[in-house]
Design an enzyme around this catalytic site. Structure first.
Site, short mmCIF file in Angstrom:
data_model
loop_
_atom_site.label_atom_id
_atom_site.label_comp_id
_atom_site.label_asym_id
_atom_site.label_seq_id
_atom_site.Cartn_x
_atom_site.Cartn_y
_atom_site.Cartn_z
N ALA A 200 38.43 44.57 44.74
CA ALA A 200 39.45 45.03 45.52
C ALA A 200 40.42 43.83 45.29
CB ALA A 200 38.83 44.78 46.65
N CYS A 325 35.04 29.76 38.94
CA CYS A 325 33.34 29.50 39.12
C CYS A 325 33.43 28.69 38.28
CB CYS A 325 32.87 30.43 38.61
SG CYS A 325 33.90 32.02 39.22
#
Ligand code: PLP
Length: 390
Positions: A200, A325
């Site tokens: 989302a 990341c």
């Protein structure tokens, strides 16, 4: 001046319309959807509605949508769950060298547990080599997992070709579509996808919620045990507010993605043209046209990407080096290395990712600051700039 956010691939803001639908779910419609009383049923109705909206965006049936805590769980689950459910058929999995770490790290774990994994190479534009897929797919292969669009360079894979090959060989096809969702229409029926991960917070929904699509009839083992939620496949009380927000975000994408996509592409292309015009010795990474419209990955010769990111940060501009990341961990981008870049080239790379809320004025300011910062870093660089054509 307000900060300029050009890191929409890492995460996006929750849109007002999404937040408005979520708020009553915290204190008014707070029920547990698995409770049988009326408060529970009200919550269940909200979840059903959200499930329909998510399913609608990807042309799935509502029974094929399993809510998760996001893209990482979805990818972990797909790899683990499909591998486990099919281990009597074989132990071979095929993926690519440019996948998100949530796919690659689960593959490493499966390798420790008796599975064999082939990591397919990509070409200089980041496209998976189809001849290699054909070469490695075998009787033992049970699953192919190839991402729809890459989160560092934006390259979009030839999903239909890949799924056709998989099905001719009777192999399952999973795709990580976290970055693709909202950028282009993904029809799971048309593309013959067996399992697909979505999240989302990359489409203006809340963080910590996503879904795994699993085609009807395909067996998958659960990853999270404990509870009969999500048809017994995923334990844990549902993140009702998050799910409602995800549903709304999907509905907005469904209604707006064509108009918004055009605007984002215009901004991104304007940015690239300005950079190419004003700054020398730059390389645009990713496929020249088979690439998502929201992203520009640019390498600046003789510039340390991380230093550039910090200089831009001082000018209130938020960008990222490689993926969100790996940027915290000083790791050289596995994606750019797989695309044949040298470690030096990979480390000279910055990712800019756009959103409908960005403006042309912002981009003009960013290009001005970028030019200043690149020139500054090049004067102090120990590396020698050699002239080349853009
Ligand atoms: C962000 C991202 C993920 C991880 O999703 P989360 O919801 O943040 O866990 C996985 N794959 C890709 C391609 C992504 O961009």
């Amino acid at each position: 001046m307000q900060r300029i956010y050009l890191d929409n691939v890492a995460t996006t803001s929750v849109s007002n319309e999404v937040l408005t639908e979520m708020l009553p779910v915290f204190c008014e419609n707070f029920g547990n959807p698995n409770s049988l009383h009326s408060v529970g049923r009200d919550a269940q109705a909200l979840v059903d509605n959200a499930r329909d909206r998510v399913a609608n965006l990807i042309n799935a049936d509502r029974g094929e949508i399993f809510f998760t805590s996001g893209g990482t769980e979805g990818n972990n689950w797909a790899l683990y769950g499909l591998a486990m459910a099919n281990k009597s058929k074989g132990n071979h999995i095929i993926t690519s060298q440019i996948e998100h770490h949530s796919v690659l790290d689960m593959c490493k774990r499966l390798e420790k547990n008796g599975f064999e994994v082939t990591y397919l190479p990509v070409d200089k534009n980041g496209l998976v080599d189809i001849s290699m897929l054909l070469h490695y797919i075998s009787q033992k292969t049970i699953l192919v997992s190839i991402m729809a669009a890459n989160n560092e360079v934006g390259t979009i894979q030839n999903l239909k070709t890949i799924s056709k090959i998989c099905h001719e060989k009777n192999v399952l096809f999973h795709t990580d579509a976290v970055q693709a969702l909202g950028n282009f229409r993904i029809d799971v029926k048309d593309l013959e996808i067996d399992a697909m991960t979505i999240s989302a917070h990359k489409i203006h929904g809340p963080k910590g919620v996503g879904a795994l699509f699993v085609k009807k009839g395909i067996k998958i083992e659960g990853l999270i045990a404990g509870g009969e939620q999500e048809r017994g496949k995923r334990g844990g009380t549902l993140n009702t507010a998050g799910i409602v927000g995800f549903g709304k975000a999907c509905e907005i994408v469904m209604n707006n993605h064509i108009v918004d996509g055009k605007k984002i592409k215009y901004l991104r292309d304007y940015f690239i043209s300005q950079v190419a015009e004003q700054i020398e010795n730059v390389t645009i990474n990713g496929h020249p046209h088979q690439r998502i419209a929201s992203l520009a990955s640019i390498s600046f010769d003789c510039v340390d990407g991380e230093a550039l990111m910090y200089l831009l940060d001082l000018a209130e501009i938020c960008v990222s080096t490689g993926s969100a990341c790996s940027s915290g961990s000083h790791e050289i981008s596995h994606v750019l290395l797989a695309m044949g870049r040298t470690p030096e080239e990979a480390q000279s790379t910055v990712r800019f990712s756009f959103d409908v809320n960005n403006t042309k004025e912002e981009i003009d300011y960013v290009v001005k600051e970028l030019k200043k910062s690149v020139e500054k870093l090049r004067t102090i660089s120990p590396l020698k700039l050699t002239k080349k054509k853009v």
